[in-house]
Design a protein around this motif. Sequence first.
Motif, PDB file in Angstrom:
ATOM      1  N   ALA A 195       0.842  -1.193   0.000  1.00  0.00           N
ATOM      2  CA  ALA A 195       0.000   0.000   0.000  1.00  0.00           C
ATOM      3  C   ALA A 195       0.876   1.243   0.000  1.00  0.00           C
ATOM      4  CB  ALA A 195      -0.924   0.000   1.218  1.00  0.00           C
ATOM      5  N   GLY A 196       0.302   2.341  -0.500  1.00  0.00           N
ATOM      6  CA  GLY A 196       1.019   3.610  -0.454  1.00  0.00           C
ATOM      7  C   GLY A 196       1.437   4.106  -1.825  1.00  0.00           C
ATOM      8  N   GLU A 197       2.208   5.184  -1.819  1.00  0.00           N
ATOM      9  CA  GLU A 197       2.566   5.859  -3.052  1.00  0.00           C
ATOM     10  C   GLU A 197       3.801   5.273  -3.728  1.00  0.00           C
ATOM     11  OE1 GLU A 197       2.956   9.990  -2.228  1.00  0.00           O
ATOM     12  OE2 GLU A 197       0.845  10.272  -1.688  1.00  0.00           O
ATOM     13  N   GLU A 198       4.612   4.519  -2.998  1.00  0.00           N
ATOM     14  CA  GLU A 198       5.846   3.971  -3.555  1.00  0.00           C
ATOM     15  C   GLU A 198       5.637   2.526  -4.002  1.00  0.00           C
ATOM     16  OE1 GLU A 198       8.496   5.804  -4.039  1.00  0.00           O
ATOM     17  OE2 GLU A 198       7.587   7.544  -3.071  1.00  0.00           O
ATOM     18  N   LEU A 199       6.251   2.189  -5.135  1.00  0.00           N
ATOM     19  CA  LEU A 199       6.171   0.806  -5.612  1.00  0.00           C
ATOM     20  C   LEU A 199       7.131  -0.085  -4.843  1.00  0.00           C
ATOM     21  CD1 LEU A 199       5.007  -1.187  -7.726  1.00  0.00           C
ATOM     22  CD2 LEU A 199       6.964  -0.621  -9.175  1.00  0.00           C
ATOM     23  N   ASN A 200       8.320   0.453  -4.515  1.00  0.00           N
ATOM     24  CA  ASN A 200       9.358  -0.330  -3.853  1.00  0.00           C
ATOM     25  C   ASN A 200       9.649   0.214  -2.458  1.00  0.00           C
ATOM     26  OD1 ASN A 200      10.059  -1.760  -6.404  1.00  0.00           O
ATOM     27  ND2 ASN A 200      10.820   0.250  -6.998  1.00  0.00           N
ATOM     28  N   ASP A 201      10.042  -0.686  -1.559  1.00  0.00           N
ATOM     29  CA  ASP A 201      10.622  -0.304  -0.287  1.00  0.00           C
ATOM     30  C   ASP A 201      12.041  -0.860  -0.284  1.00  0.00           C
ATOM     31  OD1 ASP A 201      11.490   0.038   2.329  1.00  0.00           O
ATOM     32  OD2 ASP A 201       9.529  -0.378   3.205  1.00  0.00           O
ATOM     33  N   PRO A 240      15.683  -0.644 -11.173  1.00  0.00           N
ATOM     34  CA  PRO A 240      15.837   0.708 -11.720  1.00  0.00           C
ATOM     35  C   PRO A 240      14.932   1.014 -12.914  1.00  0.00           C
ATOM     36  CG  PRO A 240      17.988  -0.264 -11.266  1.00  0.00           C
ATOM     37  CD  PRO A 240      16.984  -1.358 -11.129  1.00  0.00           C
ATOM     38  N   ALA A 241      14.455  -0.041 -13.595  1.00  0.00           N
ATOM     39  CA  ALA A 241      13.632   0.179 -14.792  1.00  0.00           C
ATOM     40  C   ALA A 241      12.151  -0.041 -14.533  1.00  0.00           C
ATOM     41  CB  ALA A 241      14.101  -0.749 -15.914  1.00  0.00           C
ATOM     42  N   ARG A 242      11.764  -0.361 -13.293  1.00  0.00           N
ATOM     43  CA  ARG A 242      10.370  -0.708 -13.010  1.00  0.00           C
ATOM     44  C   ARG A 242       9.466   0.511 -12.857  1.00  0.00           C
ATOM     45  NH1 ARG A 242       9.200  -3.489  -8.194  1.00  0.00           N
ATOM     46  NH2 ARG A 242       7.326  -4.341  -9.157  1.00  0.00           N
ATOM     47  N   THR A 243      10.059   1.684 -12.654  1.00  0.00           N
ATOM     48  CA  THR A 243       9.255   2.893 -12.508  1.00  0.00           C
ATOM     49  C   THR A 243       9.821   4.010 -13.368  1.00  0.00           C
ATOM     50  OG1 THR A 243      10.566   3.533 -10.569  1.00  0.00           O
ATOM     51  CG2 THR A 243       8.487   2.379 -10.160  1.00  0.00           C
ATOM     52  N   SER A 244       8.937   4.913 -13.779  1.00  0.00           N
ATOM     53  CA  SER A 244       9.348   6.087 -14.548  1.00  0.00           C
ATOM     54  C   SER A 244       9.898   7.144 -13.590  1.00  0.00           C
ATOM     55  CB  SER A 244       8.146   6.650 -15.310  1.00  0.00           C
ATOM     56  OG  SER A 244       7.235   7.246 -14.402  1.00  0.00           O
ATOM     57  N   PRO A 245      10.483   8.237 -14.113  1.00  0.00           N
ATOM     58  CA  PRO A 245      10.962   9.307 -13.232  1.00  0.00           C
ATOM     59  C   PRO A 245       9.869   9.885 -12.342  1.00  0.00           C
ATOM     60  CG  PRO A 245      11.909   9.557 -15.415  1.00  0.00           C
ATOM     61  CD  PRO A 245      10.900   8.457 -15.511  1.00  0.00           C
ATOM     62  N   THR A 246       8.613   9.754 -12.757  1.00  0.00           N
ATOM     63  CA  THR A 246       7.501  10.263 -11.939  1.00  0.00           C
ATOM     64  C   THR A 246       6.896   9.195 -11.033  1.00  0.00           C
ATOM     65  OG1 THR A 246       5.937   9.813 -13.739  1.00  0.00           O
ATOM     66  CG2 THR A 246       6.914  12.022 -13.644  1.00  0.00           C
TER      67      THR A 246
END
Length: 414
Positions: A195-201, A240-246
């Motif tokens: 849950a939350g705004e981040e994909l990774n911890d 490093p490639a799983r999320t965009s700069p945003t």
Amino acid sequence: MTIPSIEGLLRDLAPQVLAALLRRYGGTQFDICEDAVQDAMLAAHQQWPVDGLPADPLAWLITTARRRLIDQIRSETSRRERENRQVALAHPLADAISTQADDSVRLLLLCCHPALTTPAQIALTLRAVAGLTTAQIAHAYLVPESTVAQRITRAKARIRESGSNFPDPASVSDRLDPVLAVIYVMFSEGHTVAAGEELNDVRLTDEAIRLTRLLHASLPDNREVAGMLALLLLTDARRPARTSPTGMLIPLDEQDRSHWNRDLIAEGVAILEQTLPGATPAGPYALQAAIAAVHDEATTAASTDWPQILLLYRLLERQTDNPVVTLNAAVAEAMVSGPLAGLTAVERLVQSGRQVDPQRVAAVRAHLLERAGRTVDAIDEYRNAAKGTRSIPERDYQMRRAQHLRDDDVPSSV
């Protein structure tokens, strides 16, 4: 140091402080040691932003927690017990910092106490070592939060009643299965946060990798430990490639593979090449690592060796009753035999009655329905998947896919 930075440091140090106290005073003191650590964390949160970061944050926390522990004992025991415990507590913790790496493994072993059931072992370790909330643990195991809370409470009580001392690190082999299961869940939760705004911890994934490296150093010839380390490295290499700069989620087949960490891939593949050969079949972690390696070594999504991945999933299904494995195998089958074959496999899983996350099922169905050209059904499933997740990046991705299909399906005006 900013408040967020201090909070991150405290999250990293808390398991080490707890392990140091437990190592010194015994696993039967789990409850009061944990309370003392929480008091020390609160004191640090209040004092460090004002007074500045101490020269040795870990030593500061251990000393503060130790003092809190003494205060608790003074207030909770009789005069005679108090005197006896104060004698034991008078010994300094000078060796705590030098053995913090061993403490991490020791804390794992304590939480994987043989008197506990496997679910209790995992829940307690995720709470004490990784600092996961009951909500995060509940999401990982598809059970209510109240169930997780009860498991943790009963686990602490069971350890206290058992009268066992802190376990010797040499016993790691005897408790290896639950230890590896704990690390796997820890990494999985960090790789895709519930849950939350981040994909990774990253804190969780890094801690899982660190603990696995310690285990691998202790048991270099164990194939499943080596397989686990390879799996985590090969999976983390793609982060490093799983999320965009945003912060938007990017699915595997759309990732820029030049951003993958080639050093981690090379290390993971090298470990795997030493692990897979052997007289006995590879275990589940080694097989998952082999699947990750096939993905990582493909230069493009189109060049992925899906028949080999499907074969590895079939081998994995024989060793585990994990419905997530079956769901992933359905995706691989779709890539080999077409989306309808994959959808059929998903329906077989659903009809089998095995417990599987409805959100995962909806996400896979949506992907396969889109590939099959069933746009309206795919839109519905993408929306179902979005409703079923508390992860904002996953929710936004599902909604974007649904909106994209809806826009494409609207006929242009004449």
